[in-house]
Structures are given as C-alpha cells and as structure tokens.
Design an enzyme around this catalytic site. Structure first.
Site, short mmCIF file in Angstrom:
data_model
loop_
_atom_site.label_atom_id
_atom_site.label_comp_id
_atom_site.label_asym_id
_atom_site.label_seq_id
_atom_site.Cartn_x
_atom_site.Cartn_y
_atom_site.Cartn_z
N GLY A 207 -9.06 -33.21 -30.35
CA GLY A 207 -9.63 -34.52 -30.68
C GLY A 207 -11.14 -34.46 -30.73
N ASN A 208 -11.78 -35.59 -30.73
CA ASN A 208 -13.25 -35.62 -30.67
C ASN A 208 -13.69 -36.84 -29.86
OD1 ASN A 208 -13.74 -37.93 -32.59
ND2 ASN A 208 -12.65 -36.53 -33.96
N ARG A 209 -14.99 -36.98 -29.68
CA ARG A 209 -15.50 -37.98 -28.74
C ARG A 209 -15.73 -39.36 -29.36
NH1 ARG A 209 -16.93 -34.78 -24.38
NH2 ARG A 209 -17.70 -32.72 -24.97
#
Ligand code: CTP
Length: 396
Positions: A207-209
């Site tokens: 995923g990412n932030r």
C-alpha cells in the site's frame, strides 16, 4: 453542521405574522442563522420576545435600540444572504415600489444587495386592487422574488386569494433559491482518492501512505457547489465525506480502474487524486505465505494507469491529475500533463514540510495545458480544494 447562510426576515403588520415563529423554527432547526426586523404594526400579531428566543438573536424594531444604540441597517443588509419579507402588507409593498424609507425594515430593504423574497398577505379585494397588482409588478422588475399569496379562508371571513404562503412553502422556496444559485448544479463529477491495497496473500498487501484527505476535500467542495459527485475511494479511515456524495469503496488498483471507467463516460469533470499503485503482485497467494530461511522475491506487474486511460477516452470531459514528486516537481508534473492528455495538473512535493500524504495541509502549484502556472501558499486541504476547484471553474 452550520449551513453558513444568513436569513433576514422582515415582518409586517398582518395577521399572518403569527406564522412567522414557525418559519423561524424551520430555518433554525436546519442550522441557518436567523435575524428579524419587525415593523411597529407587526407587534399586534407577534411578539418580539418569541422571535428573539426562537432566532437566538436580538430582534430589530427601530433605528435605535432601548439603549440608544444605532441599529446599523446597512450592516444588517450586508449580513443577509437573503431577505424575506413576510407577511408583506399592501402598505409596505407600496413603499417598496416607490422607494419610501420611513422605517428600519424599508431602510434595510433599500440597502440590501442580496435577493429579497416577499410573501404577500392581504384581503381578497386588496390583493386584486390594480395598485397592488402594479406594485407587485414593479418590485418584480426590481428583481425581487414573489411567493404568490394562496387561495383560502381569509381573516375577513372571505374566501379567495390573499393568504400568505405557508411557512413550509416559504422555507422550501428559499432553499430552492439557494440551490438555483449553485454554480455546478448541472455538473456530474468523478473524484478518486486514497491509496490502493495490492494483496500479496490473504493477510498482507502493498500500500502507500495516502490518507484520501485531499480528494475527499475536493469531492466535498464540489458537492457544496451543487454538483452531483461520485467518489471512488480506496481504503481510507476518513469519515467526513458529505452525505450527498455517491461513494464507491474499492481496494485494489484494478477495482479502482473498473469503478472509475464505468463512471467516466457520464461525467463532466474528473479529478484523479488517488495514489494508485503502479505495480501489483503477479499472483496473490491463496494461503498466508509462511516464513522460511530464504529471502522472498515478489514478482510485480504493472497496473493500468487510470488517468492515462481517461486521457485517451476523453471527449468533452475536463481532466485533472495530481503529481506527487520528490524532485523536479514542476518538470515531472508538466510531463504527466502532456503524456496523460490532461487539462490541469496539481503538482505537490512529498519533501515539502506540511505537503503531500497524510498531512492536513498542502502546498500546490497548478499547471494548465497552456503551461500557465498558479502558485499557492501552504494551507489546509479544505482551502487547497477550493483553490483547485475555483481555478478549474474559471477555465471551463
Ligand atoms: N494515476 C492513475 N493510475 C495509476 C497511476 C497514477 O490514475 N496507475 C494517476 C494519479 O491518480 C495521479 C497521476 O496519475 O493523478 C499521477 O500519479 P503519480 O503517482 O504522481 O505518477 P505516475 O504516473 O504513477 O508516475 P510516477 O509514479 O513514475 O511518478
């Protein structure tokens, strides 16, 4: 929730004034701010105290209050987003038509730049008198809005036209007026937001932030301008999406692609704020991957670029992309604008303090397809959303 709209109600001396407390309640219950001006004659039909308690504001009855303080009618007129005069009597109507200014209600009316809505109430013969008809035509020519009197039993015992419209009708008329003023009423919008999660196995993902905050702020602002908004939202823990927005929750880049492309053809404007994964695991393990002594190599394949696909397919749509960069921000953003066939790109730097993922603020530069740049200061994502949408609206 505060509707942020200020409703000024002027009450004249007609029996229908007894219904004004109901009108005030309707607005106050929906969190509108309400202030009232009473003419002297209206005191026979409704009390200042009732209206002051219901509106939670001091009621204005004269140019000066009991302590000899001046009630500034110009400020009051400026405060109002709409001025409702109800019931409107034949006397006040005649004065409005002729610019007579012998009380604070009329002085406020003459000072008011916002829309005035009137709800006349008179007896049958008075309402049909040629002077009343002429005066109504005159104030209509001044761009005042008239809610026609209704037919029914009148205070005189006669039955006919002259009853003031019911408080619910005045309330709905006003809400419809506000709605009709919304600049994006007939527009359909697509916003995508948040991260995507690319499954590795049943319990793990890449995923990412991204928090989704920027996209949600844009979707909310579009909605407040009357647009019909669809928000395709990746996994996000934000819970402040306006209730009028159609939210489609997705998880992976592929789900986001499908949801966006399904909607794209029918929208006028698409704004892609989502941090879509560029790569996804080639295969998703059916069972949890067990730890071993060896290193684990994951084979990643490219996802589809949603924005680039929209750029290929677009006909009449206005397309906005985002570019989050760590270096050469403007240069890379310009390349994306061209490569993805966009109308606007919003560039921001992940290295700039207070900008980019997860924060409540952002600092952006908008670039249009003619290479014109619009620079903005660091500000809350809600204000950034306004800058983006307002820039876009000026261009279409
Ligand atoms: N975008 C998209 N689909 C993808 C990747 C990106 O729609 N698979 C969109 C983003 O929503 C954003 C724009 O493309 O509006 C730019 O995204 P960004 O991550 O900054 O750039 P990429 O095109 O992915 O290129 P790179 O990661 O190499 O900078």
């Amino acid at each position: 929730m505060n509707n942020n709209k200020n409703i000024l109600i002027g009450v004249c001396g007609g029996i229908a004034a007894y219904k004004i407390p109901i009108l005030v309640r309707l607005f106050v219950k929906q969190n509108y701010n309400v202030k009232l001006i009473l003419t002297k004659a209206s005191h026979d039909f409704v009390t200042e105290k009732t209206l002051s308690v219901l509106s939670k504001n001091q009621v204005i009855t004269d140019f000066f209050d009991n302590n000899n303080n001046w009630n500034n009618h110009v400020q009051l007129a400026e405060w109002a987003d709409v001025f409702i005069i109800a019931p409107l009597t034949a006397n006040t109507l005649a004065k409005m038509a002729n610019g007579i200014c012998d009380n604070v209600l009329l002085a406020t009316y003459l000072s008011c730049r916002s829309k005035t809505i009137v709800a006349p109430a008179m007896d049958l013969e008075m309402y049909q008198h040629p002077s009343t008809i002429n005066n109504l035509k005159t104030i209509q020519s001044f761009k005042n809005l008239i809610i026609p009197a209704q037919t029914g039993e009148l205070a005189s015992g006669l039955v006919g036209e002259g009853r003031m419209a019911e408080p619910e009708d005045i309330f709905n008329f006003t809400l419809n007026y506000f709605k009709s003023q919304l600049p994006l009423l007939s527009k359909t919008i697509l916003v995508n937001a948040g991260p995507t999660y690319e499954a590795i196995d049943p319990v793990r993902f890449i995923g990412n932030r991204s928090s989704g905050k920027m996209g949600i702020a844009i979707a909310n602002y579009f909605s407040s301008l009357g647009a019909n908004v669809n928000l395709v939202l990746g996994p996000s823990n934000q819970n402040n999406v306006s209730k009028n927005i159609n939210v489609i929750n997705v998880e992976s880049a592929s789900e986001m692609f499908t949801a966006c492309m399904k909607l794209f053809e029918s929208v006028d404007i698409a704004v892609c704020t989502a941090a879509v994964a560029d790569y996804t695991p080639e295969t998703v393990n059916k069972q949890k991957i067990k730890k071993s002594d060896k290193n684990l190599n994951l084979s990643l394949v490219k996802t589809k670029d949603i924005l680039a696909e929209m750029g290929l397919k677009k006909s009449k749509q206005f397309l906005v992309g985002f570019a989050l960069e760590t270096e050469n921000v403007i240069e890379y953003a310009k390349q994306k604008l061209i490569n993805k066939n966009l109308d606007l790109i919003v560039a921001n730097s992940a290295k700039e303090h207070g900008a980019g993922f997860g924060t409540d603020t952002n600092k952006i530069t908008i670039i249009d397809k003619h290479n014109k740049m619009y620079n903005f200061e660091l500000k809350s994502k809600e204000l950034v959303a306004k800058d983006i949408v307002n820039t876009l609206m000026n261009l279409i």
